[in-house]
Design a protein around this motif. Structure first.
Motif, PDB file in Angstrom:
ATOM      1  N   THR A 160      74.225  56.645  52.432  1.00 20.52           N
ATOM      2  CA  THR A 160      72.977  56.719  52.690  1.00 20.52           C
ATOM      3  C   THR A 160      71.991  55.758  52.001  1.00 20.52           C
ATOM      4  O   THR A 160      72.425  54.866  51.358  1.00 20.52           O
ATOM      5  CB  THR A 160      72.195  58.159  52.265  1.00 20.52           C
ATOM      6  OG1 THR A 160      72.426  58.191  50.930  1.00 20.52           O
ATOM      7  CG2 THR A 160      73.240  59.410  52.715  1.00 20.52           C
ATOM      8  N   ARG A 161      70.732  55.784  52.791  1.00 19.97           N
ATOM      9  CA  ARG A 161      69.802  54.740  52.125  1.00 19.97           C
ATOM     10  C   ARG A 161      69.567  55.006  50.876  1.00 19.97           C
ATOM     11  O   ARG A 161      69.224  54.157  49.779  1.00 19.97           O
ATOM     12  CB  ARG A 161      68.565  54.975  52.965  1.00 19.97           C
ATOM     13  CG  ARG A 161      67.401  53.932  52.629  1.00 19.97           C
ATOM     14  CD  ARG A 161      66.188  53.662  53.787  1.00 19.97           C
ATOM     15  NE  ARG A 161      65.403  52.821  53.228  1.00 19.97           N
ATOM     16  CZ  ARG A 161      64.370  52.745  52.250  1.00 19.97           C
ATOM     17  NH1 ARG A 161      64.119  53.999  51.838  1.00 19.97           N
ATOM     18  NH2 ARG A 161      63.483  51.829  52.170  1.00 19.97           N
ATOM     19  N   ALA A 162      69.468  56.395  50.181  1.00 19.86           N
ATOM     20  CA  ALA A 162      69.368  56.607  49.008  1.00 19.86           C
ATOM     21  C   ALA A 162      70.349  56.142  48.177  1.00 19.86           C
ATOM     22  O   ALA A 162      70.181  55.376  46.989  1.00 19.86           O
ATOM     23  CB  ALA A 162      69.157  58.257  48.804  1.00 19.86           C
ATOM     24  N   ALA A 207      54.160  65.254  44.457  1.00 16.90           N
ATOM     25  CA  ALA A 207      54.681  64.256  45.122  1.00 16.90           C
ATOM     26  C   ALA A 207      53.820  63.105  44.404  1.00 16.90           C
ATOM     27  O   ALA A 207      52.607  63.205  44.628  1.00 16.90           O
ATOM     28  CB  ALA A 207      54.852  64.235  46.583  1.00 16.90           C
ATOM     29  N   PHE A 208      54.304  61.959  44.121  1.00 19.56           N
ATOM     30  CA  PHE A 208      53.726  60.843  43.768  1.00 19.56           C
ATOM     31  C   PHE A 208      54.304  59.373  44.267  1.00 19.56           C
ATOM     32  O   PHE A 208      55.488  59.577  44.652  1.00 19.56           O
ATOM     33  CB  PHE A 208      53.322  60.610  42.321  1.00 19.56           C
ATOM     34  CG  PHE A 208      54.960  60.534  41.405  1.00 19.56           C
ATOM     35  CD1 PHE A 208      55.438  59.186  41.249  1.00 19.56           C
ATOM     36  CD2 PHE A 208      55.576  61.703  41.227  1.00 19.56           C
ATOM     37  CE1 PHE A 208      56.697  59.207  40.460  1.00 19.56           C
ATOM     38  CE2 PHE A 208      56.931  61.554  40.562  1.00 19.56           C
ATOM     39  CZ  PHE A 208      57.350  60.214  40.319  1.00 19.56           C
ATOM     40  N   PRO A 209      53.342  58.520  44.596  1.00 19.26           N
ATOM     41  CA  PRO A 209      53.934  57.163  45.071  1.00 19.26           C
ATOM     42  C   PRO A 209      54.925  56.384  44.241  1.00 19.26           C
ATOM     43  O   PRO A 209      54.712  56.512  42.855  1.00 19.26           O
ATOM     44  CB  PRO A 209      52.829  56.656  45.445  1.00 19.26           C
ATOM     45  CG  PRO A 209      51.666  57.001  44.688  1.00 19.26           C
ATOM     46  CD  PRO A 209      52.020  58.296  44.416  1.00 19.26           C
ATOM     47  N   THR A 210      55.675  55.832  44.612  1.00 16.66           N
ATOM     48  CA  THR A 210      56.738  55.006  43.725  1.00 16.66           C
ATOM     49  C   THR A 210      56.039  54.096  42.821  1.00 16.66           C
ATOM     50  O   THR A 210      56.268  53.775  41.841  1.00 16.66           O
ATOM     51  CB  THR A 210      57.870  54.333  44.511  1.00 16.66           C
ATOM     52  OG1 THR A 210      58.861  55.431  44.971  1.00 16.66           O
ATOM     53  CG2 THR A 210      58.671  53.554  43.544  1.00 16.66           C
ATOM     54  N   ALA A 211      54.841  53.603  43.444  1.00 14.74           N
ATOM     55  CA  ALA A 211      54.197  52.650  42.514  1.00 14.74           C
ATOM     56  C   ALA A 211      53.670  53.155  41.366  1.00 14.74           C
ATOM     57  O   ALA A 211      53.238  52.420  40.347  1.00 14.74           O
ATOM     58  CB  ALA A 211      52.959  52.204  43.542  1.00 14.74           C
ATOM     59  N   ASP A 223      63.453  55.720  41.273  1.00 18.56           N
ATOM     60  CA  ASP A 223      62.661  56.761  41.722  1.00 18.56           C
ATOM     61  C   ASP A 223      62.608  56.854  43.176  1.00 18.56           C
ATOM     62  O   ASP A 223      62.968  57.920  43.825  1.00 18.56           O
ATOM     63  CB  ASP A 223      61.247  55.976  41.370  1.00 18.56           C
ATOM     64  CG  ASP A 223      59.973  57.335  41.909  1.00 18.56           C
ATOM     65  OD1 ASP A 223      59.983  58.409  41.188  1.00 18.56           O
ATOM     66  OD2 ASP A 223      59.585  56.869  42.839  1.00 18.56           O
ATOM     67  N   ALA A 224      62.734  55.595  44.062  1.00 17.20           N
ATOM     68  CA  ALA A 224      62.794  56.036  45.430  1.00 17.20           C
ATOM     69  C   ALA A 224      64.186  56.614  45.956  1.00 17.20           C
ATOM     70  O   ALA A 224      64.056  57.224  46.839  1.00 17.20           O
ATOM     71  CB  ALA A 224      62.488  54.405  46.198  1.00 17.20           C
ATOM     72  N   ALA A 225      65.248  56.179  45.224  1.00 23.89           N
ATOM     73  CA  ALA A 225      66.637  56.841  45.545  1.00 23.89           C
ATOM     74  C   ALA A 225      66.386  58.300  45.221  1.00 23.89           C
ATOM     75  O   ALA A 225      66.723  59.167  46.028  1.00 23.89           O
ATOM     76  CB  ALA A 225      67.485  56.133  44.812  1.00 23.89           C
ATOM     77  N   GLN A 233      64.742  60.416  48.002  1.00 29.94           N
ATOM     78  CA  GLN A 233      65.544  60.493  49.236  1.00 29.94           C
ATOM     79  C   GLN A 233      66.855  61.149  49.125  1.00 29.94           C
ATOM     80  O   GLN A 233      67.258  61.574  50.204  1.00 29.94           O
ATOM     81  CB  GLN A 233      65.443  59.066  49.935  1.00 29.94           C
ATOM     82  CG  GLN A 233      64.245  58.560  50.229  1.00 29.94           C
ATOM     83  CD  GLN A 233      64.208  56.972  50.588  1.00 29.94           C
ATOM     84  OE1 GLN A 233      65.271  56.732  51.291  1.00 29.94           O
ATOM     85  NE2 GLN A 233      63.199  56.123  50.196  1.00 29.94           N
ATOM     86  N   GLY A 234      67.482  61.101  48.091  1.00 24.58           N
ATOM     87  CA  GLY A 234      68.821  61.461  47.868  1.00 24.58           C
ATOM     88  C   GLY A 234      69.155  62.617  47.468  1.00 24.58           C
ATOM     89  O   GLY A 234      68.402  63.379  46.760  1.00 24.58           O
ATOM     90  N   ASP A 235      70.545  62.784  47.310  1.00 24.83           N
ATOM     91  CA  ASP A 235      71.109  64.268  46.411  1.00 24.83           C
ATOM     92  C   ASP A 235      71.312  63.803  45.067  1.00 24.83           C
ATOM     93  O   ASP A 235      72.142  62.773  44.805  1.00 24.83           O
ATOM     94  CB  ASP A 235      72.392  64.494  47.211  1.00 24.83           C
ATOM     95  CG  ASP A 235      73.252  65.863  46.660  1.00 24.83           C
ATOM     96  OD1 ASP A 235      72.830  65.957  45.559  1.00 24.83           O
ATOM     97  OD2 ASP A 235      73.806  66.444  47.142  1.00 24.83           O
TER      98      ASP A 235
END
Length: 283
Positions: A2-4, A171-175, A225-227, A230-232
Motif C-alpha cells: 500500500t501507499r502507507a 486530526a492534525f496536518p503532517t506539517a 506520520d503520513a504512513a 493512512q496504514g495499518d
C-alpha cells in the motif's frame, strides 16, 4: 504493498542512514546532535505548510504527545546507551516495533490482535536480534541486570505508544510534526547544556548535521506520520524491523566491512515475519 507501506519504508530507509551519519559525527555529543538535527528537521514543515506557521499549531495535548515521542524517546535511549552495555540496550530498544503490534488493540478502537500478528512480530524481533548481536563483531554479551535496560525498555514504550497515539488525538496536518521537532530540539539542547560538554563544530560537521536533520531526524518523522495516518499500524510495526538490518547494510557499504552470515539470517527472519504478517487478516 500500500501507499502507507511505501511511506513507512521511506522513513525506515532514512532511519537506516542514522548509524552511518552517527559514525561520521561520533565526536559530537548525542543530545547536541539530536537537538540540532531536530531543529533543522522542523524546517521541512515550511514547504509542507506553504510557509504558513498556522499549520504548525496543534492543541496542547497533541503537542505534548509529539514532544513525548520525539524528545522522550531520544533522551531515554541516550541515557540507556550511557548506563548499560550498548549492544543489549539497543536490542531492548528494538522492542518498539513489537510494542506497536501488541499494543495496537489496546490503544486503537476496532483493531484486533491475531496469532499471526504476534508470531510475525516475534519472528521480526528475532531477526533484529540476530542482526544487532551480529554487529558486536565478536564482543561478548555482558550478563547481569543494568538499570539502563529499563531506560531502553521505556524508550521503546515511548516510541510505540507515540506512534499509536497519533491515531487517537484530534486530526492534525503532517506539517504540525514541525512543531513537535522544534520543541523537542530545544529541549534536547537544554538537556545537552546540563549533561554534556560543548565541542567546536567544523563546516563539515554542520553539513552532516544538516543532512541528519533533513533525513533520519527530520524527513523520516514526517513520512512516518503520513504512513501512520493512512496504514495499518500492525503492518507498519512489522516493516520497522527492517531498520537495524538496513542500518547494518548502509554501515557496511560506507565503511567497506564484509557482511556476516548473521545479516543474511536476520534478513530472512525479518522479511519472513513481514510477509507472514501481511498475509494475516486484519480488522
Amino acid at each position: 504493498m500500500t501507499r502507507a507501506d511505501l511511506l513507512a519504508l521511506a522513513a525506515i530507509l532514512l532511519w537506516a542512514s542514522l548509524a552511518a551519519l552517527g559514525v561520521s559525527l561520533s565526536h559530537v555529543p548525542p543530545l547536541l546532535l539530536t537537538g540540532l538535527g531536530l531543529l533543522v528537521g522542523s524546517l521541512i514543515a515550511l514547504p509542507l505548510s506553504g510557509g504558513r506557521l498556522a499549520a504548525w499549531r496543534v492543541p496542547l495535548p497533541t503537542l505534548a504527545l509529539g514532544v513525548y515521542g520525539l524528545f522522550g524517546f531520544h533522551l531515554l535511549l541516550f541515557m540507556a546507551l550511557r548506563s548499560a552495555p550498548p549492544l543489549q540496550a539497543n536490542l531492548v530498544n528494538y522492542l518498539w516495533p513489537l510494542g506497536m503490534v501488541v499494543l495496537a488493540p489496546l490503544i486503537l478502537p476496532g483493531v484486533r490482535l491475531r496469532a499471526g500478528h504476534v508470531g510475525a512480530a516475534l519472528m521480526g524481533f528475532a531477526g533484529a536480534a540476530v542482526v544487532i548481536l551480529g554487529r558486536g563483531n565478536g564482543a561478548a554479551l555482558q550478563g547481569g541486570w543494568h538499570g539502563g535496560y529499563a531506560l531502553a525498555l521505556c524508550s521503546a514504550f515511548v516510541w510505540s505508544t507515540y506512534s499509536l497515539g497519533t491515531r487517537r488525538v484530534a486530526a492534525f496536518p503532517t506539517a504540525a510534526v514541525g512543531s513537535f521537532a522544534a520543541v523537542s530540539g530545544v529541549l534536547a539542547l537544554l538537556a545537552h547544556a546540563v549533561l554534556e560538554p560543548t565541542p567546536a563544530l567544523s563546516l563539515r560537521d554542520g553539513l552532516l548535521i544538516a543532512g541528519l536533520g533533513l533525513g533520519p531526524l527530520g524527513g523520516a518523522f514526517f513520512l512516518w506520520d503520513a504512513a501512520l495516518k493512512q496504514g495499518d499500524p500492525r503492518r507498519i510495526g512489522l516493516l520497522s524491523f527492517l531498520t537495524p538490518l538496513l542500518s547494518t547494510l548502509v554501515v557496511a557499504l560506507t565503511t567497506g566491512q564484509a557482511l556476516s552470515a548473521s545479516v543474511a539470517l536476520g534478513a530472512a527472519l525479518i522479511v519472513g515475519g513481514a510477509v507472514w504478517g501481511s498475509r494475516t487478516r486484519g480488522d
